[in-house]
Design a protein around this motif. Structure first.
Motif, mmCIF file in Angstrom:
data_model
loop_
_atom_site.group_PDB
_atom_site.id
_atom_site.type_symbol
_atom_site.label_atom_id
_atom_site.label_comp_id
_atom_site.label_asym_id
_atom_site.label_seq_id
_atom_site.Cartn_x
_atom_site.Cartn_y
_atom_site.Cartn_z
ATOM 1 N N PRO A 47 25.772 -23.512 -32.770
ATOM 2 C CA PRO A 47 24.405 -23.399 -32.267
ATOM 3 C C PRO A 47 24.360 -23.679 -30.763
ATOM 4 O O PRO A 47 24.891 -24.685 -30.325
ATOM 5 C CB PRO A 47 23.637 -24.472 -33.050
ATOM 6 C CG PRO A 47 24.702 -25.444 -33.483
ATOM 7 C CD PRO A 47 25.969 -24.659 -33.633
ATOM 8 N N SER A 48 23.752 -22.732 -30.021
ATOM 9 C CA SER A 48 23.654 -22.934 -28.583
ATOM 10 C C SER A 48 22.248 -22.653 -28.080
ATOM 11 O O SER A 48 21.533 -21.815 -28.620
ATOM 12 C CB SER A 48 24.665 -22.071 -27.816
ATOM 13 O OG SER A 48 25.069 -20.969 -28.547
ATOM 14 N N GLU A 74 19.970 -18.813 -36.641
ATOM 15 C CA GLU A 74 18.917 -19.006 -35.637
ATOM 16 C C GLU A 74 19.048 -17.903 -34.591
ATOM 17 O O GLU A 74 20.154 -17.579 -34.171
ATOM 18 C CB GLU A 74 19.066 -20.378 -34.975
ATOM 19 C CG GLU A 74 17.785 -20.926 -34.425
ATOM 20 C CD GLU A 74 17.955 -22.330 -33.829
ATOM 21 O OE1 GLU A 74 16.961 -22.839 -33.311
ATOM 22 O OE2 GLU A 74 19.063 -22.889 -33.866
ATOM 23 N N GLY A 75 17.910 -17.340 -34.154
ATOM 24 C CA GLY A 75 17.930 -16.277 -33.153
ATOM 25 C C GLY A 75 17.803 -14.901 -33.792
ATOM 26 O O GLY A 75 17.720 -14.771 -35.021
ATOM 27 N N VAL A 119 27.004 -16.473 -37.798
ATOM 28 C CA VAL A 119 28.384 -16.330 -38.239
ATOM 29 C C VAL A 119 28.666 -14.845 -38.373
ATOM 30 O O VAL A 119 27.863 -14.112 -38.957
ATOM 31 C CB VAL A 119 28.595 -17.045 -39.603
ATOM 32 C CG1 VAL A 119 29.983 -16.771 -40.138
ATOM 33 C CG2 VAL A 119 28.362 -18.541 -39.465
ATOM 34 N N GLN A 120 29.768 -14.412 -37.775
ATOM 35 C CA GLN A 120 30.168 -13.022 -37.918
ATOM 36 C C GLN A 120 31.508 -12.961 -38.626
ATOM 37 O O GLN A 120 32.488 -13.568 -38.196
ATOM 38 C CB GLN A 120 30.242 -12.339 -36.557
ATOM 39 C CG GLN A 120 28.849 -12.201 -35.939
ATOM 40 C CD GLN A 120 28.757 -11.074 -34.941
ATOM 41 O OE1 GLN A 120 29.578 -10.968 -34.042
ATOM 42 N NE2 GLN A 120 27.753 -10.229 -35.088
ATOM 43 N N GLU A 201 27.583 -27.387 -38.691
ATOM 44 C CA GLU A 201 26.800 -28.413 -37.980
ATOM 45 C C GLU A 201 26.939 -29.721 -38.728
ATOM 46 O O GLU A 201 27.019 -29.728 -39.961
ATOM 47 C CB GLU A 201 25.306 -28.045 -37.965
ATOM 48 C CG GLU A 201 24.899 -27.054 -36.933
ATOM 49 C CD GLU A 201 23.367 -26.888 -36.893
ATOM 50 O OE1 GLU A 201 22.821 -26.293 -37.846
ATOM 51 O OE2 GLU A 201 22.736 -27.348 -35.929
ATOM 52 N N GLY A 202 26.918 -30.835 -37.982
ATOM 53 C CA GLY A 202 27.001 -32.142 -38.617
ATOM 54 C C GLY A 202 28.427 -32.425 -39.047
ATOM 55 O O GLY A 202 29.383 -31.905 -38.477
ATOM 56 N N GLU A 203 28.553 -33.265 -40.049
ATOM 57 C CA GLU A 203 29.879 -33.527 -40.599
ATOM 58 C C GLU A 203 29.767 -33.776 -42.091
ATOM 59 O O GLU A 203 28.679 -33.998 -42.617
ATOM 60 C CB GLU A 203 30.562 -34.694 -39.884
ATOM 61 C CG GLU A 203 29.825 -35.996 -39.953
ATOM 62 C CD GLU A 203 30.633 -37.103 -39.282
ATOM 63 O OE1 GLU A 203 30.754 -37.046 -38.049
ATOM 64 O OE2 GLU A 203 31.111 -37.997 -39.990
ATOM 65 N N ALA A 204 30.896 -33.692 -42.755
ATOM 66 C CA ALA A 204 30.900 -33.824 -44.210
ATOM 67 C C ALA A 204 32.201 -34.463 -44.641
ATOM 68 O O ALA A 204 33.199 -34.449 -43.917
ATOM 69 C CB ALA A 204 30.753 -32.457 -44.859
#
Ligand code: MN
Length: 299
Positions: A47-48, A74-75, A119-120, A201-204
């Motif tokens: 995410p930017s 997003e976007g 994601v591509q 994003e984040g951590e797991a």
């Protein structure tokens, strides 16, 4: 019991790249791993938050032998292709383009987009399908499964009785996994598939091991459950598929079996002929294929 069979097989660092003017993290292919099932390419963009004037623009370019699979978080990005499809992809949607024997497309971030996260992916087409007619479909909604406070969007394949509408040509699965608060769950997996997991994003905690963005966790095959724990908000991408039995060549935007096919596709595209057609409406020149003569093709 062999406890190693239930632990993460490989940690594969993503590498930095640039697509259409934006930095990306490429998780597939890497030296350590080229494919997960038929998934053969994975770029994580964002995410930017974009500066003024910063934008993603990918000029018209060709594909053969694969499907391009875009998951928008997003976007907004505008897709144009040589079939005449013009489609804005919005958050929560998938754009799926089947290149088959050949297609061309462009991708432009919409100017009002200031936050981009997507994601591509590419999916290699098996031999019997790799020269089918090209097609493009926008999927405006995907099924969502909720379990233990985790929201799972089924992007491809089937998960817990929910099947994605996305048309794919080999057995595979793609899941977007979101926790907005601490959560813990156990994901059922198809044991015939190999799987990989990327934290977006984040951590797991995956199998009790910490996972963060920038590392693809290759989980191997023969697992029927994956323990997941999120200590705070996080988003993960799980990919899986039946191990791809065919030897695949991937070069530039092409997936093929023999180097001659790659060379022919590059020569045809640069000469403006072949199966690709033209992308109408894009302002700017198409991308040129690099000279295939000097490229060492690795399987
Ligand atoms: Mn493309």
């Amino acid at each position: 019991m062999d406890t190693r069979a239930a632990s993460i097989v490989e940690r594969i660092p993503t590498h930095e790249g640039n697509v259409g003017g934006l930095p990306i993290r490429r998780a597939l292919p890497t030296r350590a791993r080229r494919m997960i099932g038929a998934w053969c390419f994975l770029d994580h963009i964002g995410p930017s938050t974009l500066n003024d004037g910063q934008a993603m623009r990918v000029a018209p370019h060709p594909h053969i032998g694969l499907q391009t699979f875009s998951w928008m978080i997003e976007g907004e990005v505008l897709h144009r292709d040589s079939l005449g499809c013009v489609q804005t992809i919005r958050p929560g949607q998938v754009n799926l383009m089947t290149a088959g024997r050949g297609v061309a497309h462009s991708e432009e971030m919409q100017s009002e987009t200031r936050h981009l996260h997507m994601v591509q992916l590419w999916i290699a087409l098996p031999e019997v399908f790799r020269t089918i007619a090209p097609a493009f479909v926008n999927y405006p909604t995907l099924p969502v499964v909720r379990r233990d406070g985790v929201e799972i969007t089924v992007l491809a394949g089937t998960h817990a009785d929910a099947s994605a509408p996305t048309q794919v040509y080999s057995p595979l699965v793609g899941l977007d996994i979101v926790a907005t608060a601490p959560a813990q769950t156990a994901l059922p997996l198809e044991p015939r598939y190999e799987h990989g997991l990327l934290v977006l994003e984040g951590e797991a905690e995956v199998d009790g091991q910490c996972a963060v963005p920038g590392t693809l966790l290759y989980l191997g095959a023969r697992r029927d459950v994956l323990p997941l724990r999120m200590t705070s908000a996080a988003r993960l991408l799980l990919l899986g598929g039946a191990p791809f039995e065919e030897d695949v060549l991937l070069w530039w935007n092409f997936v093929a079996r023999r180097p001659e096919e790659l060379r022919q596709a590059a020569v045809d595209w640069n000469a403006g002929r072949g199966p690709f057609g033209r992308v109408e409406g894009y302002e700017g020149e198409p991308l040129a294929a690099p000279d295939p003569a000097g490229i060492r093709l690795t399987r």
